[in-house]
Every structure is written in structure tokens, then in C-alpha cells.
Scaffold this active site. Structure first.
Site, PDB file in Angstrom:
ATOM      1  N   GLU A   1      85.353  64.366  15.997  1.00 57.73           N
ATOM      2  CA  GLU A   1      86.856  63.959  15.119  1.00 57.73           C
ATOM      3  C   GLU A   1      87.697  62.896  16.516  1.00 57.73           C
ATOM      4  O   GLU A   1      87.242  62.632  17.044  1.00 57.73           O
ATOM      5  CB  GLU A   1      88.170  64.903  15.046  1.00 57.73           C
ATOM      6  CG  GLU A   1      87.335  66.302  13.914  1.00 57.73           C
ATOM      7  CD  GLU A   1      88.841  67.129  14.315  1.00 57.73           C
ATOM      8  OE1 GLU A   1      89.979  66.837  14.344  1.00 57.73           O
ATOM      9  OE2 GLU A   1      88.577  68.065  14.107  1.00 57.73           O
TER      10      GLU A   1
ATOM     11  N   GLU B   1      86.731  73.810  16.880  1.00 57.62           N
ATOM     12  CA  GLU B   1      88.197  73.493  18.073  1.00 57.62           C
ATOM     13  C   GLU B   1      87.775  75.462  18.516  1.00 57.62           C
ATOM     14  O   GLU B   1      89.502  75.569  18.696  1.00 57.62           O
ATOM     15  CB  GLU B   1      89.125  73.430  17.673  1.00 57.62           C
ATOM     16  CG  GLU B   1      88.575  71.485  17.841  1.00 57.62           C
ATOM     17  CD  GLU B   1      89.892  70.474  17.331  1.00 57.62           C
ATOM     18  OE1 GLU B   1      90.955  71.366  16.935  1.00 57.62           O
ATOM     19  OE2 GLU B   1      90.023  69.463  17.149  1.00 57.62           O
TER      20      GLU B   1
END
Length: 516
Positions: free
Chosen positions: A292, A173
Site C-alpha cells: 500500500e 494491518e
């Protein structure tokens, strides 16, 4: 009664499910590791500190690949802190979750845990506070047989044979302002490219996943993917996707519709990846790693639900308690992943134990299954094979799904949401056809009428439904089986036709046997 007609054909497949599609995620976050899968001194702990009761539930859940050590945690992680004699490992402040990290569980312990569980390890490298040099050294420590300083260091630590980790994530991320040493798309693309080159020079057999956007609602979504892949295309095999479903608006119908946005997200990233390939006139196809995904919103805000003061060790944070309603949305996401098996070749449920997890434990006490445990276990155990294209003719409804983005309020209009969502998986090896079916109607049963062309000899193996009159009911330590699959009665099978009555707000699995 409402009716949904579904048409599938044995010869028309989306693609085969990759074993890595059924993965999960272990991060140094809250009680996921400490007090979760690893708790020396627990009555159920083995000699390595692995909780055997948790291990038994993990084997029942049947994840196939496990991402580690993060997540946000990895962007400040020095892998060297987690290897070598435990008594010599440093305690560190973790800026991802504002905790104290004791490093008593690290890479080698994780690999041993994966081997015990029969799970492929997936490792992430730190491209936040560190870079390509640390990444290639980490790879050398893990995968090189012997004869170098780092491979011999591993052997001196007691792991003679290389870990042979094949799947590696290039950071986590990196577009997020919450990330340690956040980067622009170009900054990240350059370091990811150089890291990928050096890692593949170290071990040409590894497969690499580059970071996509942290979520579809990030302001730079799309532009980020294109820029990153334009730099890294020749060096990586995967791009990552992350999504978490929420019901902040307290709108159950919209919440159950939200997995359809996962379908759109996947299609958009596929289009961007293929545009980069087209620019190069390349036949190479970048695959997707949805590493995720889960329902997560009650503990997602700032404050003590997300972090506790005083830099505690293994704090009780992000322990989302899942409802029947959550399990339905979760099941819809399972169907979305299956129906994109042609391009989503890896996926990781975030996370495994305690923190936004299907398995809950009491430190020093028992372990039990959350409601979302059941759809995942059924998908993983029964969803192996060729996913068939499903033509669904179902009544529809309108929804307006809320997704927060900073201080803005963002709503996705969803004008035609089919009440029935379906995935069909044909396994030629064990001669089965498995239907995963979600009825999103909150008040009415729906008759499923499925025509399975090319299957003229189906017989029912078993059928299960997951439902409860109270959509807010949960499983607890004292009542761990309140939400559990029960028999779905009344399924009729004749030749290649299947009929069943789907209860309101229900997740259903119908397992059929074929004769050829």
C-alpha cells in the site's frame, strides 16, 4: 542556474526490478469495484459487467499484480460470500467502511478481470475475524485442480481450471486499532505462522507476505517487525510495508521531500529482517512487499469523507482528487521504489479506481486519468530492467515533514534534501537506459549533467516532462488532460553524457537507446 551532477555506471546495479514491483490494489471500498471497474449496465460494460473504458486505462497504466479484496475490508470478509450463483450471495454489513456489501463481485469475477487485463492476482486472507482454517480452504478452492469438495465447488461454479494464485497476504494491518480483531505482535505472529504452515501444506508453490507495521509512525514499529518475523521467518517470503504521503502542514517543499522518508523506512525494515536472519545464521533474505502506497490525506479524516451514514452500497468515499503537486510527490515515491529494487520485490499502488486512485469514473459516465496516473504508467512501462546506483551531487534544502500519529504531532526533520532525485534503469533486452528525474526546487530550473559510464553510444529516444505553473491544478471529467506529459526539449546526448534543463517542480523521463 543551479546544477546537479549524476554519476552512474553500467556495471554497478542496485538490482533488477521484479515484475511485481509495478502492482496496484482493488479493495471493496467505496466505488473502487462497484461503479469503478465493475458496472453492469454501463454503456461501456461487457457481458460480465467489466467497464471496457476502465480496462483500457488499466492496460495503459500497466500494473502487473493486483491485491484483493483488501485492505481493511478483508479482516471481516467471508470469502464464501463472494462465490457461487450471484442471486444466492448474501448482503453483509461491512464494518471496515460502514457500507453494505452486495457480494455481486467476488473472487472468481476478480480472477476473470485479472486475466482479461493480463495482471497477476494477489489475494489476502482474513486473519481478523477468521483464521488458518478459512485461509487454507480459500486456497484449496482457488488452486486445487479437482477431486475435493472445495475444488469441485469451484468447478461447479463454472471455473473448471484452478486459478493458480501464487502470491497471498496473511491478513492486513493487524496492529491497527481500526482493524477488526486487532492483534498484538505475538498474537498475530502465532496465527500467521500456523496459517502459513497450513497454506503451504495445501499448495507448496505459493509465496506468502506477512503483515509489517501499518505505518512507520506506529508506536510499535520495529518491535512489531522483529517479533512477527522471529515467529514466521521459516514460513514466509515477504513482509509488507504501507505508507501514505500527506501535506497537512501545507508545506510544499516538505511534501516533495517526504518520499525520502520512504527510503529510510525501507532501509529500516531491511535491517530488521536481516537481524532476524542473522540470529538464525541464515542466508535466507526476506523480501519487502510495499503493498500500500500513495498520496492520501484530504479524505483521510473521520466523517463523511471516510464513511457515509445509513450503510450505503458503494458510497462515494475516499475519492481523493489529485493535483500537480501530488503527482510530483508520487513520482518521488516511484523513484524510491526503483532505487530499492534489490529488496522491494512487490509493490501495490493503493488503489486502482475512484478511491485514492489514478483512474476516476463517473457512475454511468466517462473515465479519466488523474495526475498521478502518468508517473506510474511511465515507471511501469519504462522501468523494467537493472536499476543502476546513482551518485547524485545536487544542491540541497531543509524540510520539516509533518506526520500525524493519533493526537500527537510528529515532525521529521530533513536537514539535507537534494533538489534532484534520480533513478536510472538499464534494460539490456531492448537496449535502453531510462532516467526518472524529479526537480523539487519550486522556483528555479536545474541543469542535469549525467555521466553514464560504460555507455559510450547513447542516443535520445524521447524525453517528457510533467509540470504545470499551478501546482494545485487537477484533471477533471471535462478537462482530463490538463496535466499530461509533454516533450522535454533541449536534451543533449554525447557519448555517455546527458544534459538537460529541468524546469522548477517537474517530473521528467528521459529514454535513451544504447547500441550494445
Amino acid at each position: 542556474m543551479l546544477k546537479a551532477e549524476v554519476l552512474i555506471d553500467r556495471d554497478f546495479a542496485v538490482g533488477a526490478t521484479d515484475p511485481r514491483l509495478f502492482g496496484a490494489f482493488v479493495e471493496h471500498l467505496g466505488r473502487c469495484v462497484y461503479g469503478g471497474l465493475f458496472e453492469p449496465g454501463h454503456p461501456e460494460a461487457d457481458e460480465r459487467g467489466f467497464r471496457r473504458d476502465v480496462m483500457a486505462l488499466v492496460k495503459e497504466l500497466a500494473p502487473t499484480i493486483m491485491r484483493y479484496p483488501g485492505g481493511n475490508f478483508v479482516s471481516g470478509y467471508n470469502w464464501e460470500d463472494g462465490v457461487g450463483p450471484v442471486e444466492n450471495r448474501p448482503r453483509r454489513l461491512d464494518l471496515a467502511w460502514f457500507s453494505t456489501e452486495p457480494n455481486t463481485f467476488g473472487t472468481n469475477e476478480f480472477i476473470d478481470w485479472c486475466r482479461e487485463a493480463g495482471i497477476e492476482p494477489m489475494l489476502a486472507v482474513n486473519l481478523g475475524t477468521r483464521g488458518a482454517d478459512a485461509a487454507r480452504h480459500y486456497l484449496e478452492y482457488c488452486n486445487h485442480p479437482s477431486g475435493t469438495a472445495l475444488s469441485d465447488l469451484r468447478r461447479s461454479h463454472g471455473w473448471e481450471q484452478p486459478h493458480d494464485v501464487k502470491f497471498w497476504c496473511l491478513g492486513n494491518e493487524m496492529d491497527g486499532p481500526w482493524q477488526m480483531e486487532r492483534k498484538t505482535a505475538t498474537e498475530y505472529a502465532r496465527i500467521a505462522t500456523e496459517t502459513a504452515k497450513m497454506m503451504k501444506w495445501t499448495d507448496k508453490t505459493v509465496e506468502l507476505a506477512v503483515c509489517g507495521s501499518s505505518a512507520r509512525n506506529m508506536p510499535t514499529f520495529g518491535e512489531w517487525e522483529y517479533t512477527v518475523l522471529d515467529h514466521t521467518f521459516d514460513h514466509v517470503e515477504f513482509i509488507s510495508l504501507h505508507t501514505y504521503f500527506n501535506n497537512y502542514a501545507h508545506d510544499t517543499a516538505a511534501f516533495l521531500a517526504s518520499p525520502d522518508l520512504m527510503d529510510s523506512f525501507i532501509d529500516e525494515v531491511v535491517a530488521i529482517a536481516d537481524a532476524v536472519a542473522a540470529k538464525r545464521r541464515s542466508s535466507k533474505r526476506i523480501m519487502l512487499s510495499f503493498d500500500e502506497w500513495n498520496v492520501w490525506y484530504r479524505t483521510r479524516g473521520k466523517g463523511e469523507g471516510r464513511a457515509k451514514p445509513g450503510w450505503p452500497e458503494a458510497p462515494q468515499i475516499l475519492e481523493e482528487i489529485y493535483t500537480m503537486e501530488d503527482a510530483l510527490t508520487f513520482g518521488g515515491a516511484c523513484i524510491s521504489l526503483l532505487n530499492h529494487a534489490d529488496r522491494v520485490k512487490s509493490a501495490c499502488l493503493a488503489q486502482l479506481v475512484n478511491a485514492i486512485a489514478p483512474i476516476m469514473t463517473e457512475t454511468g459516465g466517462p473515465a479519466w486519468r488523474q495526475t498521478i496516473f502518468h508517473p506510474f504508467a511511465q515507471m511501469s512501462n519504462l522501468g523494467r530492467g537493472n536499476v543502476l546506483r546513482s551518485k547524485v551531487n545536487s544542491p540541497t534544502y531543509s524540510a520539516r515533514y509533518y506526520d500525524p500519529r493519533g493526537a500527537e504531532e510528529l515532525y521529521y526533520p530533513m536537514p539535507e534534501v537534494p533538489y534532484v532525485k534520480v533513478a536510472s534503469v538499464h534494460n539490456e533486452d531492448d537496449k535502453t537506459l531510462t532516467l526518472f528525474v524529479l526537480n523539487r526546487h519550486l522556483d528555479e530550473s536545474i541543469t542535469l549533467d549525467l555521466d553514464a559510464r560504460g555507455f559510450n553510444d547513447l542516443t535520445l529516444d524521447h524525453a517528457l516532462e510533467l509540470r504545470h505553473d499551478d501546482l494545485q491544478i487537477t484533471n477533471t471529467k471535462d478537462a482530463p488532460d490538463t496535466v499530461s506529459p509533454v516533450a522535454l526539449d533541449g536534451v543533449q546526448v554525447q557519448g555517455g553524457r546527458v544534459q538537460a534543463t529541468l524546469a522548477p517542480a517537474s517530473w521528467n523521463v528521459i529514454r535513451l537507446k544504447t547500441q550494445n
